[in-house]
Design a protein around this motif. Structure first.
Motif, PDB file in Angstrom:
ATOM      1  N   ARG A  27       0.850  -1.190   0.000  1.00  0.00           N
ATOM      2  CA  ARG A  27       0.000   0.000   0.000  1.00  0.00           C
ATOM      3  C   ARG A  27       0.885   1.240   0.000  1.00  0.00           C
ATOM      4  O   ARG A  27       1.789   1.352   0.818  1.00  0.00           O
ATOM      5  N   LEU A  28       0.590   2.179  -0.913  1.00  0.00           N
ATOM      6  CA  LEU A  28       1.409   3.371  -1.101  1.00  0.00           C
ATOM      7  C   LEU A  28       0.575   4.639  -1.029  1.00  0.00           C
ATOM      8  O   LEU A  28      -0.574   4.655  -1.472  1.00  0.00           O
ATOM      9  N   VAL A  29       1.194   5.706  -0.532  1.00  0.00           N
ATOM     10  CA  VAL A  29       0.687   7.063  -0.685  1.00  0.00           C
ATOM     11  C   VAL A  29       1.796   7.839  -1.381  1.00  0.00           C
ATOM     12  O   VAL A  29       2.972   7.714  -1.020  1.00  0.00           O
ATOM     13  N   ALA A  63       1.049  -3.463  -5.986  1.00  0.00           N
ATOM     14  CA  ALA A  63       0.935  -2.276  -5.145  1.00  0.00           C
ATOM     15  C   ALA A  63      -0.390  -1.588  -5.424  1.00  0.00           C
ATOM     16  O   ALA A  63      -0.897  -1.633  -6.543  1.00  0.00           O
ATOM     17  N   GLU A  64      -0.917  -0.958  -4.376  1.00  0.00           N
ATOM     18  CA  GLU A  64      -2.105  -0.121  -4.494  1.00  0.00           C
ATOM     19  C   GLU A  64      -1.727   1.274  -4.021  1.00  0.00           C
ATOM     20  O   GLU A  64      -1.032   1.420  -3.014  1.00  0.00           O
ATOM     21  N   VAL A  65      -2.197   2.282  -4.744  1.00  0.00           N
ATOM     22  CA  VAL A  65      -1.948   3.669  -4.369  1.00  0.00           C
ATOM     23  C   VAL A  65      -3.231   4.232  -3.770  1.00  0.00           C
ATOM     24  O   VAL A  65      -4.327   3.976  -4.275  1.00  0.00           O
ATOM     25  N   PHE A  66      -3.057   5.013  -2.700  1.00  0.00           N
ATOM     26  CA  PHE A  66      -4.190   5.612  -2.002  1.00  0.00           C
ATOM     27  C   PHE A  66      -4.036   7.127  -1.987  1.00  0.00           C
ATOM     28  O   PHE A  66      -2.927   7.651  -1.955  1.00  0.00           O
ATOM     29  N   ILE A  67      -5.173   7.817  -2.018  1.00  0.00           N
ATOM     30  CA  ILE A  67      -5.190   9.279  -1.959  1.00  0.00           C
ATOM     31  C   ILE A  67      -6.440   9.713  -1.212  1.00  0.00           C
ATOM     32  O   ILE A  67      -7.480   9.045  -1.286  1.00  0.00           O
ATOM     33  N   ASP A  68      -6.333  10.818  -0.483  1.00  0.00           N
ATOM     34  CA  ASP A  68      -7.509  11.364   0.191  1.00  0.00           C
ATOM     35  C   ASP A  68      -7.892  12.695  -0.450  1.00  0.00           C
ATOM     36  O   ASP A  68      -7.225  13.165  -1.379  1.00  0.00           O
ATOM     37  N   ALA A  69      -8.959  13.288   0.036  1.00  0.00           N
ATOM     38  CA  ALA A  69      -9.479  14.514  -0.572  1.00  0.00           C
ATOM     39  C   ALA A  69      -8.476  15.663  -0.498  1.00  0.00           C
ATOM     40  O   ALA A  69      -8.313  16.417  -1.457  1.00  0.00           O
ATOM     41  N   ALA A  70      -7.787  15.813   0.624  1.00  0.00           N
ATOM     42  CA  ALA A  70      -6.832  16.923   0.767  1.00  0.00           C
ATOM     43  C   ALA A  70      -5.654  16.775  -0.191  1.00  0.00           C
ATOM     44  O   ALA A  70      -5.219  17.750  -0.818  1.00  0.00           O
ATOM     45  N   ARG A  77      -6.904   4.429  -5.000  1.00  0.00           N
ATOM     46  CA  ARG A  77      -8.086   4.153  -4.203  1.00  0.00           C
ATOM     47  C   ARG A  77      -8.283   5.318  -3.241  1.00  0.00           C
ATOM     48  O   ARG A  77      -7.327   5.846  -2.692  1.00  0.00           O
ATOM     49  N   ARG A  78      -9.512   5.687  -3.032  1.00  0.00           N
ATOM     50  CA  ARG A  78      -9.841   6.853  -2.210  1.00  0.00           C
ATOM     51  C   ARG A  78      -9.852   6.478  -0.730  1.00  0.00           C
ATOM     52  O   ARG A  78     -10.435   5.471  -0.345  1.00  0.00           O
ATOM     53  N   ILE A  79      -9.215   7.300   0.075  1.00  0.00           N
ATOM     54  CA  ILE A  79      -9.282   7.181   1.529  1.00  0.00           C
ATOM     55  C   ILE A  79     -10.434   8.074   1.953  1.00  0.00           C
ATOM     56  O   ILE A  79     -10.384   9.288   1.765  1.00  0.00           O
ATOM     57  N   ASP A  80     -11.470   7.481   2.509  1.00  0.00           N
ATOM     58  CA  ASP A  80     -12.660   8.254   2.835  1.00  0.00           C
ATOM     59  C   ASP A  80     -12.687   8.808   4.243  1.00  0.00           C
ATOM     60  O   ASP A  80     -13.376   9.777   4.517  1.00  0.00           O
ATOM     61  N   SER A  81     -11.957   8.186   5.164  1.00  0.00           N
ATOM     62  CA  SER A  81     -12.005   8.688   6.536  1.00  0.00           C
ATOM     63  C   SER A  81     -10.604   8.687   7.137  1.00  0.00           C
ATOM     64  O   SER A  81      -9.808   7.808   6.846  1.00  0.00           O
ATOM     65  N   PRO A  82     -10.334   9.677   7.961  1.00  0.00           N
ATOM     66  CA  PRO A  82      -9.020   9.733   8.594  1.00  0.00           C
ATOM     67  C   PRO A  82      -8.858   8.611   9.613  1.00  0.00           C
ATOM     68  O   PRO A  82      -9.837   8.062  10.105  1.00  0.00           O
ATOM     69  N   ALA A  83      -7.626   8.289   9.903  1.00  0.00           N
ATOM     70  CA  ALA A  83      -7.354   7.289  10.932  1.00  0.00           C
ATOM     71  C   ALA A  83      -7.724   7.870  12.292  1.00  0.00           C
ATOM     72  O   ALA A  83      -7.424   9.026  12.572  1.00  0.00           O
ATOM     73  N   GLU A 131      -0.767  11.934   7.326  1.00  0.00           N
ATOM     74  CA  GLU A 131      -2.102  11.519   7.763  1.00  0.00           C
ATOM     75  C   GLU A 131      -2.738  10.560   6.760  1.00  0.00           C
ATOM     76  O   GLU A 131      -3.376   9.579   7.148  1.00  0.00           O
ATOM     77  N   ALA A 132      -2.543  10.822   5.475  1.00  0.00           N
ATOM     78  CA  ALA A 132      -3.092   9.930   4.447  1.00  0.00           C
ATOM     79  C   ALA A 132      -2.431   8.554   4.517  1.00  0.00           C
ATOM     80  O   ALA A 132      -3.106   7.522   4.410  1.00  0.00           O
ATOM     81  N   ALA A 133      -1.112   8.524   4.700  1.00  0.00           N
ATOM     82  CA  ALA A 133      -0.410   7.238   4.798  1.00  0.00           C
ATOM     83  C   ALA A 133      -0.902   6.439   5.997  1.00  0.00           C
ATOM     84  O   ALA A 133      -1.104   5.221   5.908  1.00  0.00           O
TER      85      ALA A 133
END
Length: 141
Positions: free
Chosen positions: A2-4, A33-40, A76-82, A102-104
């Motif tokens: 999993r990557l940011v 590998a999967e890449v993740f991103i959030d709204a910010a 892939r979208r990160i919808d909620s913060p940890a 925070e996204a990672a």
């Protein structure tokens, strides 16, 4: 895996086709590998795509839209913060880069891939993910 990716790494992928990103692209294409991103992080990428890159490349509206569409297909979208993210992370000396930490964390990423010095300075800290450059990712993946 999993990557940011930070904004500059995304720009290297989407705009400049930088060869240092090839191992990341290959890992994603091979579904290793999967890449993740959030709204910010996506909002910052969208702003950066509007920059004048000079002779290297400047994108028109269609080009920016195509880059964002590719990012959205790849990531892939990160919808909620940890939960409790602030307590688990060090403060980055550049507050604008805190969102990548925070996204990672929220993505449960193994790697935050960056070329940003403020983030790389945290690479030796005890974190739930590793911070590394695209070149270092090639050896770690």
């Amino acid at each position: 895996m999993r990557l940011v990716l930070d904004t500059n790494v995304w720009l290297d992928w989407l705009v400049f086709d930088d060869p240092s990103i090839a191992p990341i692209k290959a890992a994603v294409a091979a579904k290793q590998a999967e890449v993740f991103i959030d709204a910010a992080c996506e909002a910052e990428l969208e702003r950066a795509l509007a920059y004048d890159f000079g002779r290297k490349r400047t994108l028109d509206a269609a080009g920016r839209d195509a880059c964002l569409a590719l990012c959205r297909r790849v990531a892939r979208r990160i919808d909620s913060p940890a939960p409790g993210a602030g307590a688990q992370l060090p403060a980055c000396r550049d507050p604008d880069d805190q969102k990548f930490l925070e996204a990672a964390l929220a993505a449960r990423a193994e790697f935050l891939v960056t070329k940003d010095r403020a983030l790389l300075d945290l690479a030796r800290r005890a974190l739930p993910f590793r911070i590394l450059t695209p070149g270092d990712f090639a050896g770690a993946g």
